[in-house]
Write an enzyme that holds these catalytic residues in place. Structure first.
Site, PDB file in Angstrom:
ATOM      1  N   CYS A   1      -5.297  -2.035  -4.223  1.00  0.00           N
ATOM      2  CA  CYS A   1      -6.642  -1.714  -4.697  1.00  0.00           C
ATOM      3  C   CYS A   1      -7.109  -2.855  -5.585  1.00  0.00           C
ATOM      4  CB  CYS A   1      -6.655  -0.394  -5.450  1.00  0.00           C
ATOM      5  SG  CYS A   1      -5.838  -0.513  -7.014  1.00  0.00           S
TER       6      CYS A   1
ATOM      7  N   GLU B   1     -14.203  -1.935   2.420  1.00  0.00           N
ATOM      8  CA  GLU B   1     -12.829  -2.289   2.066  1.00  0.00           C
ATOM      9  C   GLU B   1     -12.034  -2.536   3.353  1.00  0.00           C
ATOM     10  OE1 GLU B   1     -10.245   0.823   0.417  1.00  0.00           O
ATOM     11  OE2 GLU B   1      -9.501  -0.654  -1.017  1.00  0.00           O
TER      12      GLU B   1
ATOM     13  N   LYS C   1       3.337  14.487  -4.448  1.00  0.00           N
ATOM     14  CA  LYS C   1       3.155  14.472  -2.992  1.00  0.00           C
ATOM     15  C   LYS C   1       3.040  12.998  -2.576  1.00  0.00           C
ATOM     16  CE  LYS C   1       0.382  14.120   0.115  1.00  0.00           C
ATOM     17  NZ  LYS C   1       0.501  13.053   1.165  1.00  0.00           N
TER      18      LYS C   1
ATOM     19  N   SER D   1      -7.979   6.378  -0.870  1.00  0.00           N
ATOM     20  CA  SER D   1      -9.243   5.782  -0.432  1.00  0.00           C
ATOM     21  C   SER D   1     -10.428   6.553  -1.017  1.00  0.00           C
ATOM     22  CB  SER D   1      -9.308   5.809   1.092  1.00  0.00           C
ATOM     23  OG  SER D   1      -9.259   7.145   1.528  1.00  0.00           O
TER      24      SER D   1
ATOM     25  N   GLU E   1       2.660  10.331   3.362  1.00  0.00           N
ATOM     26  CA  GLU E   1       3.509  10.657   4.517  1.00  0.00           C
ATOM     27  C   GLU E   1       3.948   9.407   5.277  1.00  0.00           C
ATOM     28  OE1 GLU E   1       0.399  11.278   3.991  1.00  0.00           O
ATOM     29  OE2 GLU E   1      -0.846  11.335   5.779  1.00  0.00           O
TER      30      GLU E   1
END
Ligand code: NAD
Length: 484
Positions: free
Chosen positions: A283, A384, A175, A228, A178
């Site tokens: 990250c 972050e 997946k 996240s 998007e």
């Protein structure tokens, strides 16, 4: 102008979702709409799972070396289409073309590492565990696995898992994010040359409904998630509820410590890429810069002049050192953090707000930004930001730097620049983050070492790639036998 609609790939065919929810995909440098994607449904997930489940037994009983040969063909196909994949990646994500090439290279390295299945998947045996009794542990695949991945590495991250799942005999569903569905679509188009059996590898585009469909599906054995921290925690908990294996990698707040004895000239290139590479959307981006002792003023002077020399522009331009942020929403979020830093009293030394690039006036650009005199409890030292914003927190000694690192909650990566071996050893020994760089910036482990953090940066115990991942995708069946 009409733009392509990304399709799902199920059972060896490109199929449209019947979802009515359609999202737009943007070129972050030009702010032009370049594609659309349907946000798939639980029904799409169900079709993909059925295909993967039907393909499983034949794939599982295919010898590992034969499965590995498909991976050799994947490598060849990716090498032949290398530049084209990198271009699609930069076009939809914004990162510099060289960074996109690096990402595709890391993706291929995972394919290469996974081909070692005939040694990396072996079990173990011991004769005579009791009189005339032998014991053996076979590592067997489990069924259908899926990966749910983030927008910052649209090509590579799914491939931290996918080659290992397939080569150990499982079937798989990806997946993509998007926001950036085009790169993985391009990769799957390239994969058609490889001739994998139908249903072995599938892709369903979409957002939350697809994710929840995967998490709840009874025929999915395990989930590999990267994104996240709030989503990572949610995935981890929901997989617990539905009894799935899960490895769930979250966000980060990475700290770069610089000792007074560090060689600043030599350090600067890797330091600058650590903070501004991928426009701070890794990250493994540096987020907090910690000058230790009296090195602060000289460090900031050298750092800001190197940052100002960097060309900011379209990622497709070979000269560009930093591209745009990946979306208008991310740009707004980063600008919000800059406002917050000012409001909380940090000194804005380099201001990336209002930054424009002449040829691309609508692009999602924020210039390199740096705050000095940031305090450990300020928002910009804790959360972050995921953008080109450096927070400088000055520390009086190594202890204070380590204390700062170990109280962030996140524990993804940290690095130190020093010329002293004992200092470097103490640093790597005591810091909580599980990816540590010494005189190399925030460096990413290669495919044959594990990738993943601790604390709020990772939920679960098996990290991405490395040798451990063969455990995630297999179950050790122990057979204890005696023959009369
Ligand atoms: P995200 O958590 O918003 O999205 C990740 C994936 O989860 C996407 O596919 C998205 O569709 C899905 N998703 C998001 N919210 C969801 C929800 N509420 N319910 C169900 N599905 C949901 O992350 P992002 O913004 O795409 O990526 C950036 C984040 O990823 C950063 O925090 C970054 O640090 C992290 N990241 C971590 C690593 C790592 O190795 N630890 C690597 C890359 C990125």
């Amino acid at each position: 102008m009409s733009v392509p609609l990304m399709k799902n790939y199920i059972n060896g065919e490109w199929v449209e979702s019947n979802s009515q929810t359609i999202g737009d995909v943007w070129n972050p440098a030009t702010a032009e709409k370049i594609a659309q994607v349907a946000y798939g449904t639980a029904e799409d997930v169900d079709k993909a799972v059925k295909a993967a489940k039907d393909a499983y037994w034949e794939w599982r009983t295919t010898p590992p070396l034969t499965r590995a040969r498909y991976l050799f063909r994947m490598k060849e196909a990716f090498e032949e289409n290398f530049e084209e994949i990198a271009k699609v990646l930069t076009t939809e994500q914004g990162k510099c073309i060289d960074e996109a090439r690096g990402e595709v290279r890391r993706m291929i390295e995972n394919v290469e590492h996974a081909t070692g299945v005939t040694t990396l998947m072996t079990g173990y045996t011991l004769e005579d565990i009791a009189k005339d009794i032998d014991c053996m542990g076979h590592r067997q695949p489990l069924g259908v696995f899926a990966a749910i991945v983030p927008y910052n590495f649209p090509g590579m991250v799914a491939w931290w898992f996918l080659p290992y799942a397939l080569v150990t005999g499982n079937t798989f569903i990806v997946k993509p994010s998007e926001q950036v569905p085009m790169t993985q679509t391009k990769i799957f188009e390239v994969l058609e040359e490889v001739g994998l059996p139908e249903g072995v590898l599938n892709m369903v585009h979409g957002a939350h409904d697809v994710v929840n469909g995967l998490l709840d599906h009874p025929d999915i054995e395990g989930i590999s998630f990267v994104g996240s921290t709030p989503t990572a925690k949610y995935i981890y908990q929901r997989c617990g509820d539905t009894g799935k294996r899960v490895q769930s990698l979250g966000g980060a707040k990475n700290i770069v410590a610089v000792m007074p004895d560090a060689d600043l000239e030599a350090a600067m290139p890797s330091m600058i890429t650590s903070f501004y590479g991928c426009t701070g959307q890794r990250c493994l981006s540096g987020s907090v810069l910690v000058p230790v002792g009296d090195v602060g003023d000289e460090l900031i002077e050298k750092f800001t002049s190197a940052a100002k020399a960097m060309k900011v522009g379209s990622g497709l331009d070979e000269q560009t050192g930093m591209g745009p942020l990946a979306s208008a929403a991310q740009k707004e979020k980063v600008l919000g953090y800059i406002e917050k830093g000012i409001e909380e009293g940090a000194d804005l030394v380099m201001d990336g707000r209002g930054f424009t690039v002449d040829e691309y006036p609508n692009g999602f650009f924020v210039g390199p930004t740096l705050f000095d005199n940031v305090k450990p409890d300020m928002t910009i030292a804790k959360e972050e930001i995921f953008g080109p914003v450096v927070s400088v927190v000055r520390a009086k000694d190594l202890n204070e730097a380590i204390e700062l690192i170990n109280t962030r909650g996140f524990a993804n990566a940290a690095c130190i620049y020093t010329n002293d071996g004992a200092t470097a050893r103490e640093f790597k020994y005591r810091v909580l983050p599980s990816m540590v760089g010494i005189n190399i910036g925030i460096a990413a482990p290669m495919s044959f070492f594990p990738f993943g953090g601790a604390g709020n940066s990772m939920f679960g115990d098996t990290k991405a790639h490395g040798q451990e991942i063969f455990n995630f995708f297999t179950d050790t069946k122990v057979v204890i036998q005696r023959w009369f």
